[in-house]
Enzyme design. Sequence first.
Site, PDB file in Angstrom:
ATOM      1  N   GLU B  60       0.818  -1.217   0.000  1.00 23.85           N
ATOM      2  CA  GLU B  60       0.000   0.000   0.000  1.00 23.85           C
ATOM      3  C   GLU B  60       0.846   1.259   0.000  1.00 23.85           C
ATOM      4  OE1 GLU B  60      -0.588  -2.672   1.816  1.00 23.85           O
ATOM      5  OE2 GLU B  60      -2.598  -3.307   1.262  1.00 23.85           O
ATOM      6  N   HIS B 129     -10.474  -5.392  10.243  1.00 24.14           N
ATOM      7  CA  HIS B 129     -11.012  -5.160   8.893  1.00 24.14           C
ATOM      8  C   HIS B 129     -12.333  -4.397   8.909  1.00 24.14           C
ATOM      9  CE1 HIS B 129      -7.903  -7.989   7.927  1.00 24.14           C
ATOM     10  NE2 HIS B 129      -8.185  -7.955   6.639  1.00 24.14           N
TER      11      HIS B 129
END
Lengths: 367, 331
Positions: B60, B129
Amino acid sequence: MVAVSSMDVATSSEFVQLLTPEGQRLENPEYPLEITPEEVRALYRDLALVRRFDVEATALQRQGELGIWAQLLGQEAAQIGSGRALAPGDMVFPTYREHGVAWCRGIPPEKLLELFRGVNFGGWDPGRHNFSLYTIVIGAQTLHATGYAMGMQRDGAEDAVIVYFGDGASSEGDVNEAFIFAASYNAPVVFFLQNNQWAISVPEERQSRIPLFQRAHGFGFPGVRVDGNDVLACLAVTRKALQHAREGQGPFLIEAFTYRMGAHTTSDDPTRYRLASELETWKLRDPIERVKAYLSRGGFADSSFFDSVESEGDELAARVRAACLSMPEPKPIDIFDQPYAGGSPLVDEERATFEHYQAGFAEEGGR
Amino acid sequence: MAVITYRQALHDTLRSELIRDPNVFLMGEEIGVFEGSYKITAGLLTEFGPERVRDTPIAEEGFVGAAIGAAMLGLRPVVEIMTINFSILAMDQIVNHAAKIHAMFGGQSKVPMVIRTPGGGGQQLAATHSQNIEVWYAHVPGLKVVVPATPADAKGLLAASIRDDDPVMFIENLALYNTKGNVPDGDYVTEIGKAAVTKEGTDITIVSYSRMAAVALDVAKRLQDDEGVSAEVVDLRSLRPLDRATIVNSVKKTGRAVVLEEDWLSYGVGAEIAATIQEGAFDYLDAPVRRVAAAEVPLPYAKPLELAALPDATALVKVIHETLDATRFRR
C-alpha cells in the site's frame, strides 16, 4: 554465516573504478569513458566549488545563520559524477544532502540555504530545474520517483528519473516497495544509493548482511557498486544506467561506495561513534585530490588553474553568505497560502481570523 | 435520473472519468483481472487496458507513493485501497507526502490524486477489517476527506474528487455498496465541502455521514410518521473541509442536536461536531449535544457482539427521546 565485509568488496572486481585515489586512470570495458582534459577540468571545478559552498554553509550554521546544515563533504564525486550524467529532460528526486546534484541542475546554491535558514521549504522551482524539492523523510522519495517514471513511461517520454537515497534508507519499506514497483512496471528509474557508511551513528553492517548493490538482483534488475569517490566512474556508470532506463530496460541500482567525511548534520558529533583512523583512511581516497593529481601529473592543468578555481570558490562563498544574510523574513499570514492547490473554506476562515487577530495588535500600537 | 446502486454509481463514474480525461488512471490491489474485492472496477481492465487499470503488488505504501509521483507529473491517479484498514500501511505517504507536497514545494507541485477506500463495520470482518478511521485523515490539513452516503453523492463527489487539484480521501462504506437510490444522468458533480440537509425539520438536528446518514434519515422519517417529531438531518458528505455553517444554521433552528457516527466516541467526528455547535450556536441550544457512536472496543467478530458494539437506529431513537424529554418536548 559468512559475512562479506563491505571493504573487501570495495577492492574486488565488482567495483567500478576509473580513477584511482592516486590519480591513475583505469579502463573498464563495461563502462568506457572518453573524456577530454577540458571536461575533467570542468568536473574538478564542480567538485571544488560545491565543497567550498558546503564549507561556507557549515560555517554559516556554526555562526547561527542556518538552523541546521547537512554536509556533503566526502560525497562530492558521487553527486557531481551522477549529476553531470543527466540529460536536461531527466528528473531528479533528491534527499536533503544532494547539494552537488542541485549544482549540476543549475540551482543557485544560495537557494538551497532558504530551507536550512528556515525562510521556506525550498526556494527553487522543481519543474524548471527538473530537480524535486528536498525530501527529509527517509526513503519516501524513491516511491515518488518510481511513480513519476511510470508516468513518463506512459507518456512515451525518452527521459529517465534518478532518485538519491542512502545506506540507512535502504532498510525502509518505501525503498523496497519502490524496487518492487519499478521492477514490476519496468519503470525508467535509476536508484542512486550513496553508501556513505553511516546512518547517523549506525554503520552499514546493521542495515545489510550483503553488499547493498547485490539487493537489486533479488528484485530482478541490475545493481553495480561504483567507487563513489571517483567522479569519472560515477559519471560513466550513471550514464550507462540512465541509458539502460531510457532504452526501456527498466530500473538500475547504483551503489556509490563513499564516505561521509563530516557529520550527519551539524546537530551530530561523529567522534562519539567512529574512530578517527577510519576518517584518516578515507582522506586518502579523497574525491577531489585524485582529480587534481590526475590533472597535474598529466600536465592538463597548472597551478594557475587551481588558483583560479580556488578564488572562484571564495567569490561563490562570499556571494552565498551575502545572499543568506539578506534573505527576507516570511510574513506570518503566508502560512495560509499553500495548504491546498485549490484553496479551502476552512483555511480562508482561519486566514480572516488571523488577520483580525494581527490587526488587534496594530491597534494596540504594533507588535 | 435512474435508480442504481452505490456500487454501480461508483463504477459508472470511474468509467466516465476514464473516458473524459486520458490522464486519469486506476491503480490498486486486485482491481484488474479480479475486478476489485467489491467489484467497483468490474469490466474496466477489459475496456481500458492494463496501462490505465493497473494491478499492483501488495504494497500500500508503494502504490500510494507511486501515485503521488505520477500526480506530481500531472496525471490523475485514482488509487483503490482494498479497505481503509490497509490505508494504515500507507500512512506516511498519505499524511507526510500527499497532504504536504503542495505546501512544502511552495505551491509549485500539485498532487491531484484520489484514494478510494471503504470503511465500516457490520460485515463480520472483525477488528482489523472493520474500522472507521476517517477522522484520522480528517485531522490533516492538505487532505480533503469525503464520505458519501447515497448513490447520487457517490457519483457527484467521486467526479469532483477526480477533478480536484488536491489529494482526496474518498471513503466508501461496505454496507452501502448494495443500497439503491436516484442518480442524475450525465455529467454530475457535487461540490466538495457542502453538507446536505436530507430532511428538513424543526425539533432536533441529527448530524451524520456515510452509512449512518442513511440510518439517521430512516429514523427521522419514522419519528415524523409515528410520533410527529420533526427531525432535521444533516449529511456532512465532507469531513474536510467541514461545512460548519450548515450544521450551525440547522441547530439555530432546532435548538437540539444529536450526532450519529460509526467511529469510536472519543476524539471522533462527533466531538468535532459538538464543538462546532457550541462555538456557533451555544445560545440557541436547549439541551446538551449528544453523540451516538461505536463502543470503544476492537470490533468483535461474533454477530451479536458486533451488533452490540455498533451504533444503530434503536440507540439513536433512544438518545433523541432523552434529548427531547430533557427539554420537556411533548411527543
